[in-house]
Design an enzyme around this catalytic site. Structure first.
Site, short mmCIF file in Angstrom:
data_model
loop_
_atom_site.label_atom_id
_atom_site.label_comp_id
_atom_site.label_asym_id
_atom_site.label_seq_id
_atom_site.Cartn_x
_atom_site.Cartn_y
_atom_site.Cartn_z
N LYS A 71 0.93 -1.29 -0.07
CA LYS A 71 -0.03 0.07 -0.03
C LYS A 71 0.70 1.19 -0.04
CE LYS A 71 -4.25 -1.89 2.26
NZ LYS A 71 -4.97 -1.78 3.02
N ASP A 117 -10.06 2.80 2.15
CA ASP A 117 -10.36 2.05 3.38
C ASP A 117 -10.73 3.04 4.50
OD1 ASP A 117 -9.19 -0.39 2.96
OD2 ASP A 117 -7.21 0.20 3.48
P1 NAP Z 1 -0.08 -4.03 9.45
O1 NAP Z 1 0.24 -2.59 8.89
O2 NAP Z 1 0.89 -5.21 9.81
O3 NAP Z 1 -0.40 -3.33 11.21
C1 NAP Z 1 -0.58 -4.11 12.06
C2 NAP Z 1 -0.56 -3.36 13.53
O4 NAP Z 1 -0.71 -4.51 14.50
C3 NAP Z 1 0.81 -2.90 13.75
O5 NAP Z 1 1.07 -1.65 14.54
C4 NAP Z 1 1.65 -4.14 14.29
O6 NAP Z 1 2.55 -3.72 15.54
C5 NAP Z 1 0.15 -4.50 15.55
N1 NAP Z 1 0.33 -5.97 16.01
C6 NAP Z 1 0.70 -6.69 15.42
N2 NAP Z 1 0.78 -7.85 16.21
C7 NAP Z 1 0.82 -7.37 17.34
C8 NAP Z 1 0.62 -7.94 18.77
N3 NAP Z 1 0.87 -9.23 19.08
N4 NAP Z 1 0.34 -7.06 19.99
C9 NAP Z 1 0.27 -5.77 19.60
N5 NAP Z 1 0.27 -5.11 18.46
C10 NAP Z 1 0.49 -6.01 17.41
O7 NAP Z 1 -1.51 -4.58 9.06
P2 NAP Z 1 -2.84 -3.78 8.69
O8 NAP Z 1 -2.87 -3.53 7.21
O9 NAP Z 1 -2.78 -2.47 9.69
O10 NAP Z 1 -3.98 -4.68 8.99
C11 NAP Z 1 -4.28 -4.83 10.50
C12 NAP Z 1 -5.40 -5.67 10.58
O11 NAP Z 1 -6.82 -5.30 9.93
C13 NAP Z 1 -5.35 -7.12 9.63
O12 NAP Z 1 -5.89 -8.16 10.33
C14 NAP Z 1 -6.11 -6.72 8.55
O13 NAP Z 1 -6.60 -7.98 7.84
C15 NAP Z 1 -7.35 -5.86 9.12
N6 NAP Z 1 -7.75 -5.15 7.74
C16 NAP Z 1 -9.06 -5.10 7.81
C17 NAP Z 1 -9.72 -4.45 6.66
C18 NAP Z 1 -11.12 -4.55 6.38
O14 NAP Z 1 -11.53 -4.09 5.43
N7 NAP Z 1 -11.99 -4.96 7.25
C19 NAP Z 1 -8.87 -3.56 5.96
C20 NAP Z 1 -7.44 -3.34 6.42
C21 NAP Z 1 -6.93 -4.16 7.29
P3 NAP Z 1 4.04 -4.11 14.83
O15 NAP Z 1 4.33 -2.96 13.73
O16 NAP Z 1 4.87 -3.77 16.03
O17 NAP Z 1 4.33 -5.42 14.31
#
Ligand code: NAP
Length: 293
Positions: A71, A117
Protein backbone atom coordinates in the site's frame (compact mmCIF):
# COMPACT_ATOMS: atom_id res chain seq x y z
CA UNK A 1 -18.70 -15.64 -17.98
CA UNK A 2 -17.58 -15.16 -21.56
CA UNK A 3 -14.08 -13.58 -21.49
CA UNK A 4 -13.09 -11.96 -24.79
CA UNK A 5 -10.49 -9.48 -26.01
CA UNK A 6 -12.87 -6.71 -24.94
CA UNK A 7 -13.23 -7.85 -21.34
CA UNK A 8 -11.99 -5.15 -18.96
CA UNK A 9 -9.45 -6.16 -16.30
CA UNK A 10 -9.28 -5.36 -12.61
CA UNK A 11 -7.23 -7.02 -9.90
CA UNK A 12 -5.80 -7.03 -6.40
CA UNK A 13 -2.04 -6.62 -6.02
CA UNK A 14 -0.69 -8.15 -2.81
CA UNK A 15 1.68 -10.74 -1.42
CA UNK A 16 0.18 -13.17 -0.66
CA UNK A 17 -3.32 -12.79 -2.14
CA UNK A 18 -4.43 -16.42 -2.32
CA UNK A 19 -7.14 -16.04 0.35
CA UNK A 20 -8.62 -12.73 -0.77
CA UNK A 21 -12.41 -12.20 -0.65
CA UNK A 22 -12.29 -9.30 -3.14
CA UNK A 23 -12.61 -11.19 -6.47
CA UNK A 24 -15.84 -12.84 -5.31
CA UNK A 25 -17.31 -9.46 -4.34
CA UNK A 26 -16.30 -7.57 -7.50
CA UNK A 27 -17.07 -10.34 -9.99
CA UNK A 28 -20.53 -10.78 -8.44
CA UNK A 29 -21.12 -7.02 -8.79
CA UNK A 30 -20.00 -7.02 -12.43
CA UNK A 31 -22.21 -10.01 -13.24
CA UNK A 32 -25.24 -8.42 -11.57
CA UNK A 33 -24.80 -5.24 -13.63
CA UNK A 34 -24.00 -7.12 -16.86
CA UNK A 35 -20.54 -5.50 -17.10
CA UNK A 36 -17.90 -7.18 -19.24
CA UNK A 37 -15.09 -7.16 -16.70
CA UNK A 38 -13.16 -9.60 -14.56
CA UNK A 39 -11.33 -9.06 -11.25
CA UNK A 40 -8.37 -11.33 -10.53
CA UNK A 41 -5.86 -11.84 -7.69
CA UNK A 42 -2.42 -10.52 -8.69
CA UNK A 43 0.32 -12.04 -6.52
CA UNK A 44 3.19 -9.53 -6.70
CA UNK A 45 6.40 -10.12 -4.72
CA UNK A 46 7.82 -6.96 -3.11
CA UNK A 47 10.75 -6.67 -5.55
CA UNK A 48 8.32 -6.52 -8.52
CA UNK A 49 5.98 -3.73 -7.34
CA UNK A 50 7.21 -1.11 -9.83
CA UNK A 51 7.04 -3.50 -12.78
CA UNK A 52 3.57 -4.61 -11.71
CA UNK A 53 2.18 -1.06 -11.48
CA UNK A 54 3.62 -0.16 -14.88
CA UNK A 55 2.24 -3.46 -16.15
CA UNK A 56 -1.31 -2.48 -15.16
CA UNK A 57 -1.13 0.41 -17.60
CA UNK A 58 0.63 -1.60 -20.32
CA UNK A 59 -1.92 -4.42 -20.09
CA UNK A 60 -4.87 -2.07 -20.34
CA UNK A 61 -6.23 -2.60 -16.82
CA UNK A 62 -9.17 -0.43 -15.76
CA UNK A 63 -7.67 -0.19 -12.26
CA UNK A 64 -6.63 -2.25 -9.27
CA UNK A 65 -6.77 -2.65 -5.53
CA UNK A 66 -3.61 -2.82 -3.49
CA UNK A 67 -3.17 -4.72 -0.25
CA UNK A 68 -0.46 -5.73 2.24
CA UNK A 69 2.49 -5.24 1.87
CA UNK A 70 2.29 -2.85 -1.12
CA UNK A 71 0.00 0.00 0.00
CA UNK A 72 2.92 2.38 0.53
CA UNK A 73 5.33 0.84 -1.98
CA UNK A 74 3.10 1.65 -5.00
CA UNK A 75 3.07 5.39 -4.31
CA UNK A 76 6.29 6.37 -6.19
CA UNK A 77 4.95 4.70 -9.36
CA UNK A 78 1.70 6.71 -9.54
CA UNK A 79 1.27 10.05 -11.30
CA UNK A 80 -1.23 11.43 -8.82
CA UNK A 81 -2.15 10.75 -5.16
CA UNK A 82 -5.53 11.84 -3.79
CA UNK A 83 -5.33 14.06 -0.68
CA UNK A 84 -6.73 11.43 1.72
CA UNK A 85 -4.30 8.77 0.47
CA UNK A 86 -1.52 11.32 0.88
CA UNK A 87 -2.55 12.06 4.47
CA UNK A 88 -2.88 8.38 5.36
CA UNK A 89 0.31 7.50 3.50
CA UNK A 90 -1.23 4.47 1.79
CA UNK A 91 -3.03 3.64 -1.46
CA UNK A 92 -5.55 0.79 -1.66
CA UNK A 93 -7.12 1.71 -5.02
CA UNK A 94 -5.53 2.67 -8.33
CA UNK A 95 -7.56 4.21 -11.12
CA UNK A 96 -6.22 4.45 -14.66
CA UNK A 97 -7.44 7.08 -17.05
CA UNK A 98 -6.51 7.09 -20.73
CA UNK A 99 -6.66 9.56 -23.57
CA UNK A 100 -9.78 9.07 -25.68
CA UNK A 101 -7.78 8.65 -28.91
CA UNK A 102 -7.51 5.03 -30.05
CA UNK A 103 -3.96 5.75 -31.11
CA UNK A 104 -3.03 6.90 -27.61
CA UNK A 105 -2.07 3.44 -26.37
CA UNK A 106 -0.99 2.43 -22.86
CA UNK A 107 1.84 4.97 -22.75
CA UNK A 108 -0.78 7.71 -22.37
CA UNK A 109 -2.29 6.12 -19.28
CA UNK A 110 -2.45 8.19 -16.09
CA UNK A 111 -2.42 6.28 -12.80
CA UNK A 112 -3.97 7.79 -9.68
CA UNK A 113 -3.78 6.48 -6.12
CA UNK A 114 -6.74 6.63 -3.72
CA UNK A 115 -7.61 5.30 -0.30
CA UNK A 116 -11.11 3.90 0.22
CA UNK A 117 -10.28 2.14 3.52
CA UNK A 118 -11.01 5.27 5.57
CA UNK A 119 -14.20 6.15 3.72
CA UNK A 120 -15.31 2.50 3.67
CA UNK A 121 -14.80 2.33 7.43
CA UNK A 122 -16.89 5.47 7.94
CA UNK A 123 -19.60 4.19 5.59
CA UNK A 124 -19.85 1.02 7.67
CA UNK A 125 -20.02 3.00 10.93
CA UNK A 126 -22.90 4.96 9.37
CA UNK A 127 -24.68 1.75 8.43
CA UNK A 128 -24.27 0.63 12.06
CA UNK A 129 -25.61 4.02 13.26
CA UNK A 130 -22.40 4.77 15.20
CA UNK A 131 -21.92 8.52 15.73
CA UNK A 132 -18.27 9.60 15.83
CA UNK A 133 -18.58 13.37 16.48
CA UNK A 134 -17.46 14.07 20.05
CA UNK A 135 -16.86 10.39 20.87
CA UNK A 136 -13.81 8.95 22.60
CA UNK A 137 -12.10 6.54 20.16
CA UNK A 138 -9.40 4.02 20.99
CA UNK A 139 -7.42 2.38 18.19
CA UNK A 140 -5.40 -0.74 18.98
CA UNK A 141 -2.40 -0.95 16.64
CA UNK A 142 -0.69 1.72 14.53
CA UNK A 143 -0.05 0.01 11.16
CA UNK A 144 -1.57 0.72 7.74
CA UNK A 145 -5.20 0.07 8.63
CA UNK A 146 -4.87 2.04 11.87
CA UNK A 147 -3.69 5.04 9.85
CA UNK A 148 -6.84 4.94 7.68
CA UNK A 149 -9.10 4.48 10.73
CA UNK A 150 -7.38 7.27 12.69
CA UNK A 151 -7.75 9.64 9.71
CA UNK A 152 -11.44 8.74 9.38
CA UNK A 153 -12.20 9.22 13.09
CA UNK A 154 -10.14 12.40 13.43
CA UNK A 155 -11.84 13.96 10.40
CA UNK A 156 -15.22 13.05 11.84
CA UNK A 157 -14.70 14.85 15.14
CA UNK A 158 -13.65 11.92 17.34
CA UNK A 159 -11.12 12.25 20.15
CA UNK A 160 -8.63 9.57 19.14
CA UNK A 161 -6.10 7.62 21.22
CA UNK A 162 -3.78 5.19 19.44
CA UNK A 163 -2.21 2.40 21.46
CA UNK A 164 0.75 0.54 19.97
CA UNK A 165 3.22 -1.99 21.26
CA UNK A 166 5.96 0.13 19.65
CA UNK A 167 5.15 3.58 21.08
CA UNK A 168 7.20 5.34 18.41
CA UNK A 169 4.86 3.91 15.73
CA UNK A 170 1.86 5.54 17.44
CA UNK A 171 3.74 8.82 17.92
CA UNK A 172 4.70 8.83 14.23
CA UNK A 173 1.10 8.21 13.16
CA UNK A 174 -0.11 11.11 15.30
CA UNK A 175 2.62 13.45 14.02
CA UNK A 176 1.88 12.55 10.38
CA UNK A 177 -1.89 12.98 10.73
CA UNK A 178 -1.67 16.22 12.65
CA UNK A 179 -0.20 17.82 9.54
CA UNK A 180 -3.44 17.04 7.72
CA UNK A 181 -6.12 17.13 10.43
CA UNK A 182 -4.59 19.81 12.59
CA UNK A 183 -7.54 20.52 14.91
CA UNK A 184 -8.18 16.88 15.82
CA UNK A 185 -7.41 15.60 19.32
CA UNK A 186 -4.99 12.71 18.63
CA UNK A 187 -2.99 11.01 21.39
CA UNK A 188 -0.41 8.20 21.22
CA UNK A 189 -0.09 5.78 24.14
CA UNK A 190 2.02 2.70 24.87
CA UNK A 191 0.33 -0.71 25.00
CA UNK A 192 1.21 -1.08 28.71
CA UNK A 193 -1.04 1.91 29.43
CA UNK A 194 -4.14 0.30 27.90
CA UNK A 195 -5.77 -0.33 31.30
CA UNK A 196 -5.30 3.27 32.44
CA UNK A 197 -6.38 4.73 29.07
CA UNK A 198 -9.47 2.50 28.89
CA UNK A 199 -10.46 3.54 32.43
CA UNK A 200 -10.58 7.21 31.36
CA UNK A 201 -12.86 6.75 28.34
CA UNK A 202 -16.61 7.41 28.21
CA UNK A 203 -18.80 5.27 25.88
CA UNK A 204 -15.85 4.83 23.54
CA UNK A 205 -15.52 3.30 20.10
CA UNK A 206 -12.73 0.71 20.37
CA UNK A 207 -11.20 -0.41 17.05
CA UNK A 208 -8.91 -3.41 16.70
CA UNK A 209 -6.42 -2.58 13.92
CA UNK A 210 -4.04 -5.43 14.77
CA UNK A 211 -4.24 -8.91 13.23
CA UNK A 212 -4.75 -10.45 16.70
CA UNK A 213 -7.60 -12.97 16.63
CA UNK A 214 -7.41 -13.56 12.87
CA UNK A 215 -7.72 -17.10 11.47
CA UNK A 216 -5.87 -19.42 12.17
CA UNK A 217 -4.98 -17.75 15.51
CA UNK A 218 -8.58 -17.44 16.64
CA UNK A 219 -7.76 -17.62 20.37
CA UNK A 220 -5.86 -14.32 20.16
CA UNK A 221 -7.28 -10.98 21.23
CA UNK A 222 -5.76 -7.52 21.63
CA UNK A 223 -7.83 -6.95 24.79
CA UNK A 224 -6.10 -8.08 28.00
CA UNK A 225 -8.45 -10.30 30.04
CA UNK A 226 -7.76 -8.34 33.25
CA UNK A 227 -8.81 -4.96 31.77
CA UNK A 228 -12.58 -4.33 32.03
CA UNK A 229 -14.32 -2.90 28.97
CA UNK A 230 -15.41 0.71 29.50
CA UNK A 231 -19.18 0.71 29.99
CA UNK A 232 -21.27 1.29 26.85
CA UNK A 233 -18.23 0.74 24.64
CA UNK A 234 -18.76 -0.12 20.97
CA UNK A 235 -16.16 -2.52 19.60
CA UNK A 236 -15.22 -2.64 15.90
CA UNK A 237 -12.84 -5.44 14.97
CA UNK A 238 -11.21 -4.92 11.56
CA UNK A 239 -10.64 -8.68 11.52
CA UNK A 240 -13.50 -10.56 9.76
CA UNK A 241 -12.24 -14.14 9.69
CA UNK A 242 -13.59 -15.64 11.93
CA UNK A 243 -16.87 -13.71 11.78
CA UNK A 244 -17.12 -13.58 15.57
CA UNK A 245 -13.64 -12.94 16.92
CA UNK A 246 -12.42 -13.51 20.46
CA UNK A 247 -12.47 -9.72 20.98
CA UNK A 248 -16.12 -9.58 19.88
CA UNK A 249 -16.92 -12.41 22.32
CA UNK A 250 -15.18 -10.53 25.16
CA UNK A 251 -17.11 -7.37 24.29
CA UNK A 252 -20.39 -9.30 24.11
CA UNK A 253 -19.76 -10.83 27.57
CA UNK A 254 -19.25 -7.31 28.94
CA UNK A 255 -22.60 -6.22 27.47
CA UNK A 256 -20.99 -4.15 24.68
CA UNK A 257 -21.96 -3.99 20.99
CA UNK A 258 -19.37 -5.48 18.62
CA UNK A 259 -18.93 -5.75 14.83
CA UNK A 260 -16.39 -7.41 12.61
CA UNK A 261 -14.64 -5.76 9.65
CA UNK A 262 -16.66 -7.39 6.87
CA UNK A 263 -18.75 -4.25 6.42
CA UNK A 264 -15.61 -2.15 5.96
CA UNK A 265 -14.31 -4.62 3.38
CA UNK A 266 -17.62 -4.38 1.54
CA UNK A 267 -17.78 -0.58 1.63
CA UNK A 268 -14.17 0.05 0.60
CA UNK A 269 -14.72 -2.35 -2.31
CA UNK A 270 -17.98 -0.67 -3.30
CA UNK A 271 -16.31 2.76 -3.36
CA UNK A 272 -13.49 1.42 -5.54
CA UNK A 273 -15.96 -0.33 -7.88
CA UNK A 274 -17.82 2.94 -8.39
CA UNK A 275 -14.55 4.78 -9.17
CA UNK A 276 -13.60 2.22 -11.82
CA UNK A 277 -16.97 1.67 -13.48
CA UNK A 278 -18.97 4.82 -12.76
CA UNK A 279 -21.83 2.48 -11.78
CA UNK A 280 -23.71 2.44 -8.49
CA UNK A 281 -22.37 -0.68 -6.75
CA UNK A 282 -24.95 -3.40 -5.99
CA UNK A 283 -24.21 -3.59 -2.25
CA UNK A 284 -26.54 -6.49 -1.47
CA UNK A 285 -25.02 -8.62 -4.23
CA UNK A 286 -21.49 -7.81 -3.06
CA UNK A 287 -22.38 -8.52 0.56
CA UNK A 288 -23.97 -11.83 -0.40
CA UNK A 289 -20.76 -12.85 -2.21
CA UNK A 290 -18.69 -11.99 0.89
CA UNK A 291 -20.97 -13.98 3.17
CA UNK A 292 -20.64 -17.05 0.94
CA UNK A 293 -16.82 -17.00 1.35
P1 NAP B 1 -0.06 -3.83 9.61
O1 NAP B 1 0.23 -2.64 8.79
O2 NAP B 1 0.90 -4.98 9.66
O3 NAP B 1 -0.29 -3.30 11.12
C1 NAP B 1 -0.60 -4.16 12.19
C2 NAP B 1 -0.48 -3.43 13.52
O4 NAP B 1 -0.78 -4.36 14.56
C3 NAP B 1 0.94 -2.89 13.80
O5 NAP B 1 0.85 -1.73 14.59
C4 NAP B 1 1.53 -4.06 14.60
O6 NAP B 1 2.61 -3.69 15.42
C5 NAP B 1 0.33 -4.42 15.46
N1 NAP B 1 0.47 -5.76 16.03
C6 NAP B 1 0.71 -6.92 15.35
N2 NAP B 1 0.78 -7.94 16.23
C7 NAP B 1 0.61 -7.40 17.47
C8 NAP B 1 0.60 -7.94 18.79
N3 NAP B 1 0.78 -9.25 19.00
N4 NAP B 1 0.40 -7.10 19.83
C9 NAP B 1 0.23 -5.77 19.63
N5 NAP B 1 0.23 -5.20 18.40
C10 NAP B 1 0.41 -6.01 17.35
O7 NAP B 1 -1.46 -4.47 9.21
P2 NAP B 1 -2.76 -3.69 8.68
O8 NAP B 1 -2.77 -3.64 7.22
O9 NAP B 1 -2.88 -2.42 9.45
O10 NAP B 1 -3.93 -4.71 9.10
C11 NAP B 1 -4.29 -4.90 10.45
C12 NAP B 1 -5.52 -5.81 10.51
O11 NAP B 1 -6.64 -5.14 9.92
C13 NAP B 1 -5.35 -7.12 9.73
O12 NAP B 1 -5.98 -8.16 10.45
C14 NAP B 1 -6.10 -6.85 8.44
O13 NAP B 1 -6.60 -8.04 7.86
C15 NAP B 1 -7.22 -5.96 8.93
N6 NAP B 1 -7.77 -5.10 7.88
C16 NAP B 1 -9.09 -5.19 7.62
C17 NAP B 1 -9.66 -4.37 6.66
C18 NAP B 1 -11.14 -4.46 6.39
O14 NAP B 1 -11.57 -4.00 5.34
N7 NAP B 1 -11.91 -5.01 7.30
C19 NAP B 1 -8.87 -3.46 5.94
C20 NAP B 1 -7.49 -3.39 6.25
C21 NAP B 1 -6.96 -4.23 7.22
P3 NAP B 1 4.12 -3.98 14.87
O15 NAP B 1 4.33 -3.05 13.72
O16 NAP B 1 4.94 -3.69 16.08
O17 NAP B 1 4.14 -5.43 14.45
Amino acid sequence: MNITGKTKLLGLMGWPVAHTFSPAMHNAAAAALGLDLVYVPLPVPPRAVGDAVRGLAALGFLGANVTVPHKQAVIPYLEEIAPAAQAIGAVNTITISRLESEKAGASQARLSGHNTDWSGFLADLRSLSVEVEGRDCLILGAGGAARAVAYALARSGGSVTIVARRPQQARRLVADLQEHVSQAPLHPAPWDDLGRVAGELTSPLIVNATPLGMHPHEDGSPWPGEVPFPSAAIVYDLVYSPRRTKLMQQAGSAGCRASNGLGMLLQQGALAFEMWTGEKPPLEVMEGALHRK
